[in-house]
Design a protein around this motif. Structure first.
Motif, PDB file in Angstrom:
ATOM      1  N   ILE A  38      43.532  39.858  35.567  1.00  0.00           N
ATOM      2  CA  ILE A  38      43.501  38.597  34.025  1.00  0.00           C
ATOM      3  C   ILE A  38      44.509  37.890  34.540  1.00  0.00           C
ATOM      4  O   ILE A  38      43.935  36.771  34.161  1.00  0.00           O
ATOM      5  CB  ILE A  38      44.139  39.292  32.354  1.00  0.00           C
ATOM      6  N   GLU A  39      45.290  37.927  35.343  1.00  0.00           N
ATOM      7  CA  GLU A  39      46.385  36.832  35.836  1.00  0.00           C
ATOM      8  C   GLU A  39      45.574  35.601  36.934  1.00  0.00           C
ATOM      9  O   GLU A  39      45.950  34.852  36.874  1.00  0.00           O
ATOM     10  CB  GLU A  39      47.633  37.832  36.712  1.00  0.00           C
ATOM     11  N   GLY A  40      44.267  36.592  37.714  1.00  0.00           N
ATOM     12  CA  GLY A  40      43.143  36.216  38.393  1.00  0.00           C
ATOM     13  C   GLY A  40      42.595  35.207  37.330  1.00  0.00           C
ATOM     14  O   GLY A  40      42.124  34.210  37.817  1.00  0.00           O
ATOM     15  N   LEU A  41      42.214  35.786  36.006  1.00  0.00           N
ATOM     16  CA  LEU A  41      41.336  34.738  35.402  1.00  0.00           C
ATOM     17  C   LEU A  41      42.546  33.227  35.725  1.00  0.00           C
ATOM     18  O   LEU A  41      41.911  32.417  34.810  1.00  0.00           O
ATOM     19  CB  LEU A  41      41.119  35.461  34.196  1.00  0.00           C
ATOM     20  N   GLU A  42      43.310  33.727  35.200  1.00  0.00           N
ATOM     21  CA  GLU A  42      44.195  32.461  33.914  1.00  0.00           C
ATOM     22  C   GLU A  42      44.562  31.332  35.164  1.00  0.00           C
ATOM     23  O   GLU A  42      44.770  30.586  34.839  1.00  0.00           O
ATOM     24  CB  GLU A  42      45.473  33.276  33.196  1.00  0.00           C
TER      25      GLU A  42
END
Length: 186
Positions: free
Chosen positions: A47-51
Motif C-alpha cells: 500500500i505504501e508503494g501505491l501511495e
C-alpha cells in the motif's frame, strides 16, 4: 483525438524487484502505437508503494492535469483492493487521496470486481474529487478486460461526456459490456 491526455496505470504485483513485462504493459504499448493514447506504467507490491507511486504522479509530474484516467490493475473484492495479501477498502484508498483526483476517472481492470452501493461510490467520488469510478461487475478466470479497457480509454480521449462514452461503448461492444458487466459510477 486529444493527444495531451494520458493514462496512469498502477498494477499490483507480487514483487516489484522481479522485472517481468506483464500483459498490461504490452497492451498499453499497443494502445499508444495504434490509438495515440500515451500512458505511464508503475507497479507496486505494498500500500505504501501505491501511495508513493500516486504521490509521485501528483507532486512530481507537472503534467498531472493531463492524466485523465487512473487505471488500477489489482485484485480485490467488491469494495476493496488486495495488495500483497492485505485488503484495503475503497474508503481507505479515498482517504489516502483526499481531494487529489479532481476530474480523473479511476478505472479498475476486471481482476477486481467493482460492486459499490450508491453511497460507497458517492463517498469515493466526494472524498477524492474523482469525476467517475469504473470497472466490472463480473470477472472471468484468465480472461482479461484489457480489450474493452482499451476501447473505453480511446472513447475517453475522444469524448468528455460520460453518458455518451458509456452509450457508445455499449453500442459498439454490447456483448463484452454485458458479459463483463461494465459499470461506471459518477
Amino acid at each position: 483525438m486529444d493527444q495531451d491526455k494520458f493514462i496512469f496505470c498502477l498494477e499490483a504485483v507480487a514483487d516489484v524487484e522481479v522485472q517481468n513485462s506483464t500483459e498490461i504493459v504490452k497492451h498499453l504499448e499497443e494502445l499508444a502505437l495504434n490509438h495515440g493514447v500515451s500512458s505511464i506504467y508503475k507497479n507496486c507490491d505494498t500500500i505504501e508503494g501505491l501511495e508513493e507511486s500516486l504521490g509521485a504522479l501528483l507532486y512530481d509530474d507537472h503534467n498531472f492535469k493531463d492524466y485523465e484516467i487512473i487505471y488500477l490493475v489489482m485484485q480485490g473484492q467488491e469494495n476493496s483492493i488486495c495488495i500483497h495479501d492485505y485488503f484495503y477498502s475503497l474508503e481507505e484508498i479515498a482517504e489516502l487521496f483526499e481531494g487529489k483526483m479532481k476530474g480523473k476517472i479511476v478505472h479498475f481492470a476486471n481482476e477486481k470486481i467493482l460492486d459499490l452501493s450508491s453511497e460507497e461510490a458517492q463517498y469515493f467520488l466526494d472524498v477524492t474529487g474523482a469525476r467517475a469510478i469504473s470497472g466490472y461487475g463480473a470477472t472471468f478466470n484468465n480472461i482479461s478486460s484489457i480489450h474493452l479497457d482499451k476501447v473505453f480509454f480511446s472513447l475517453c480521449q475522444e469524448e468528455f461526456d460520460l453518458v455518451t462514452i458509456v452509450e457508445e461503448l455499449h453500442q459498439k461492444f454490447y456483448e463484452a459490456c454485458k458479459a463483463l458487466d461494465f459499470r461506471l459510477y459518477y
